[in-house]
Design a protein around this motif. Structure first.
Motif, PDB file in Angstrom:
ATOM      1  N   HIS A 151     -70.252 -29.296 -39.715  1.00  0.00           N
ATOM      2  CA  HIS A 151     -70.367 -27.899 -39.296  1.00  0.00           C
ATOM      3  C   HIS A 151     -71.547 -27.289 -40.042  1.00  0.00           C
ATOM      4  O   HIS A 151     -71.651 -27.445 -41.266  1.00  0.00           O
ATOM      5  N   ILE A 152     -72.407 -26.586 -39.341  1.00  0.00           N
ATOM      6  CA  ILE A 152     -73.457 -25.853 -40.034  1.00  0.00           C
ATOM      7  C   ILE A 152     -72.934 -24.438 -40.259  1.00  0.00           C
ATOM      8  O   ILE A 152     -72.754 -23.652 -39.321  1.00  0.00           O
ATOM      9  N   SER A 153     -72.634 -24.174 -41.518  1.00  0.00           N
ATOM     10  CA  SER A 153     -72.107 -22.875 -41.915  1.00  0.00           C
ATOM     11  C   SER A 153     -73.264 -22.069 -42.491  1.00  0.00           C
ATOM     12  O   SER A 153     -74.350 -22.015 -41.912  1.00  0.00           O
ATOM     13  N   SER A 154     -73.084 -21.493 -43.677  1.00  0.00           N
ATOM     14  CA  SER A 154     -74.119 -20.641 -44.270  1.00  0.00           C
ATOM     15  C   SER A 154     -73.683 -20.290 -45.683  1.00  0.00           C
ATOM     16  O   SER A 154     -72.482 -20.370 -46.002  1.00  0.00           O
ATOM     17  N   VAL A 155     -74.647 -19.873 -46.509  1.00  0.00           N
ATOM     18  CA  VAL A 155     -74.246 -19.287 -47.794  1.00  0.00           C
ATOM     19  C   VAL A 155     -73.294 -18.117 -47.560  1.00  0.00           C
ATOM     20  O   VAL A 155     -72.493 -17.771 -48.430  1.00  0.00           O
ATOM     21  N   HIS A 156     -73.370 -17.526 -46.351  1.00  0.00           N
ATOM     22  CA  HIS A 156     -72.502 -16.381 -46.051  1.00  0.00           C
ATOM     23  C   HIS A 156     -71.076 -16.798 -45.707  1.00  0.00           C
ATOM     24  O   HIS A 156     -70.300 -15.981 -45.252  1.00  0.00           O
ATOM     25  N   GLU A 157     -70.739 -18.062 -45.964  1.00  0.00           N
ATOM     26  CA  GLU A 157     -69.305 -18.371 -45.924  1.00  0.00           C
ATOM     27  C   GLU A 157     -68.674 -17.925 -47.239  1.00  0.00           C
ATOM     28  O   GLU A 157     -67.478 -17.758 -47.323  1.00  0.00           O
ATOM     29  N   ILE A 158     -69.515 -17.691 -48.276  1.00  0.00           N
ATOM     30  CA  ILE A 158     -68.959 -17.108 -49.505  1.00  0.00           C
ATOM     31  C   ILE A 158     -69.661 -15.825 -49.960  1.00  0.00           C
ATOM     32  O   ILE A 158     -69.107 -15.094 -50.769  1.00  0.00           O
ATOM     33  N   ILE A 159     -70.891 -15.570 -49.494  1.00  0.00           N
ATOM     34  CA  ILE A 159     -71.578 -14.332 -49.905  1.00  0.00           C
ATOM     35  C   ILE A 159     -71.345 -13.258 -48.838  1.00  0.00           C
ATOM     36  O   ILE A 159     -71.788 -13.411 -47.693  1.00  0.00           O
ATOM     37  N   PRO A 160     -70.650 -12.177 -49.183  1.00  0.00           N
ATOM     38  CA  PRO A 160     -70.470 -11.087 -48.213  1.00  0.00           C
ATOM     39  C   PRO A 160     -71.840 -10.555 -47.807  1.00  0.00           C
ATOM     40  O   PRO A 160     -72.790 -10.607 -48.598  1.00  0.00           O
ATOM     41  N   TRP A 161     -71.963 -10.017 -46.581  1.00  0.00           N
ATOM     42  CA  TRP A 161     -73.300  -9.637 -46.109  1.00  0.00           C
ATOM     43  C   TRP A 161     -73.229  -8.329 -45.326  1.00  0.00           C
ATOM     44  O   TRP A 161     -72.921  -8.331 -44.133  1.00  0.00           O
ATOM     45  N   ALA A 162     -73.526  -7.226 -46.035  1.00  0.00           N
ATOM     46  CA  ALA A 162     -73.492  -5.899 -45.402  1.00  0.00           C
ATOM     47  C   ALA A 162     -74.419  -5.876 -44.195  1.00  0.00           C
ATOM     48  O   ALA A 162     -75.532  -6.384 -44.238  1.00  0.00           O
ATOM     49  N   GLY A 163     -73.940  -5.283 -43.111  1.00  0.00           N
ATOM     50  CA  GLY A 163     -74.764  -5.199 -41.896  1.00  0.00           C
ATOM     51  C   GLY A 163     -74.640  -6.434 -41.007  1.00  0.00           C
ATOM     52  O   GLY A 163     -75.279  -6.519 -39.954  1.00  0.00           O
ATOM     53  N   HIS A 164     -73.829  -7.385 -41.443  1.00  0.00           N
ATOM     54  CA  HIS A 164     -73.685  -8.642 -40.687  1.00  0.00           C
ATOM     55  C   HIS A 164     -72.220  -9.080 -40.686  1.00  0.00           C
ATOM     56  O   HIS A 164     -71.907 -10.261 -40.883  1.00  0.00           O
ATOM     57  N   ALA A 165     -71.297  -8.123 -40.463  1.00  0.00           N
ATOM     58  CA  ALA A 165     -69.864  -8.446 -40.590  1.00  0.00           C
ATOM     59  C   ALA A 165     -69.432  -9.535 -39.604  1.00  0.00           C
ATOM     60  O   ALA A 165     -68.609 -10.401 -39.947  1.00  0.00           O
ATOM     61  N   ASN A 166     -70.004  -9.491 -38.399  1.00  0.00           N
ATOM     62  CA  ASN A 166     -69.624 -10.507 -37.399  1.00  0.00           C
ATOM     63  C   ASN A 166     -70.066 -11.898 -37.851  1.00  0.00           C
ATOM     64  O   ASN A 166     -69.311 -12.869 -37.803  1.00  0.00           O
ATOM     65  N   TYR A 167     -71.295 -11.980 -38.330  1.00  0.00           N
ATOM     66  CA  TYR A 167     -71.854 -13.277 -38.750  1.00  0.00           C
ATOM     67  C   TYR A 167     -71.109 -13.823 -39.972  1.00  0.00           C
ATOM     68  O   TYR A 167     -70.680 -14.985 -39.987  1.00  0.00           O
ATOM     69  N   ALA A 168     -70.939 -12.986 -41.002  1.00  0.00           N
ATOM     70  CA  ALA A 168     -70.258 -13.444 -42.212  1.00  0.00           C
ATOM     71  C   ALA A 168     -68.814 -13.849 -41.902  1.00  0.00           C
ATOM     72  O   ALA A 168     -68.305 -14.848 -42.432  1.00  0.00           O
ATOM     73  N   SER A 169     -68.158 -13.106 -41.014  1.00  0.00           N
ATOM     74  CA  SER A 169     -66.778 -13.459 -40.633  1.00  0.00           C
ATOM     75  C   SER A 169     -66.746 -14.814 -39.944  1.00  0.00           C
ATOM     76  O   SER A 169     -65.854 -15.637 -40.199  1.00  0.00           O
TER      77      SER A 169
END
Ligand code: BGC
Length: 269
Positions: A151-169
């Protein structure tokens, strides 16, 4: 030591650009036949260009248009790939999009589009891949494992990301999807892992690197002080898909130049 994926077939979703292209090239150069998936008519030429680079370098594969968020299209893609190549050994669940918005202004369409591709797409492709792995069983002439999913995830699987709630979720959820599948199918010898890229220089984050100012501010988040390249992810994907990584399953590997060390704490806290 050589990474070999000879005799194997890999589906790489979202392979007509960015990280997916880097992965398709690495996997092909390790000897697997690759399915360069792309989402729409519009990306056909790009996908063909990626495949041409691969075949010019001695690799083999096909392009295949399929929107991974659509169940009927995913089911058909796997049917077609299996009738073309006989089976599938490796799935790289890479296709992903961003539709950024301040949370209170985020529309249901922005939410659904991102969850649809980034999460539902990974569910659908993993389901079809695992069904095929189980049907085929282990074939030692291909791999000691019954199948591999990355699976290609992202650092945003653990770093919250303001302005990107859909993506981080979507990325946070991929971690649980990955671990659950690794647990559920470990006894069947199916390996499931995630790669979590940091800032990789691709079209998805162009605004973060296209001007010197933007790049400087991005680099202030990266201890290793360079932006990543698609090949940085491709290198790991080829290794993880190979039998050299046979004892690795159920884990997320971060490829981020140290972004997840939270660089802003180097002078504070
Ligand atoms: C995002 C990029 C971003 C990077 C680091 C990735 O998952 O798609 O836009 O630059 O994370 O924040």
């Amino acid at each position: 030591m050589e990474i070999s994926l000879h005799n194997q077939v890999a589906v790489i979703t979202g392979a007509s650009s960015g990280i997916g292209t880097g992965i398709a090239k690495s996997i092909a150069s390790a000897g697997a036949a690759v399915v360069v998936n792309h989402s729409s008519e519009r990306s056909t030429d790009e996908a063909k260009a990626v495949l041409k680079e691969i075949t010019d370098a001695g690799g083999k594969g096909i392009t295949y248009q399929c929107d991974v968020s659509k169940e009927d299209q995913v089911v058909k893609m796997f049917q077609d790939v299996i009738s073309e190549f006989g089976t599938v050994d490796i799935l790289i669940n890479n296709a992903g999009i961003q539709k950024d918005s301040k949370f209170t202004e985020m529309t249901i369409d922005q939410w659904n589009a991102v969850i649809g591709v980034n999460l539902t797409g990974q569910f659908l492709c993993a389901r079809e891949a695992i069904k095929e792995f189980l049907r085929r069983g282990i074939d030692p002439s291909r791999s000691v494992a019954c199948g591999k999913i990355i699976h290609i995830s992202s650092v945003h699987e653990i770093i919250p990301w303001a302005g990107h709630a859909n993506y981080a979720s979507s990325k946070g959820a991929i971690r649980m999807l990955m671990q659950t599948l690794a647990q559920e199918y470990g006894a069947d010898k199916i390996r499931v892992n995630s790669i979590c890229p940091g800032a990789i220089q691709t079209p998805i984050n162009k605004s973060a690197w296209e001007t010197p100012e933007a790049l400087n501010s991005l680099l202030s988040l990266i201890p290793y002080n360079r932006i990543g390249q698609p090949q940085d992810i491709g290198n790991l994907a080829a290794f993880l898909a190979s039998d050299l990584a046979d004892y690795i399953t159920g884990t997320s590997i971060f490829v981020d130049g140290g972004m997840t060390t939270f660089e802003s704490f180097s002078t504070g806290g």
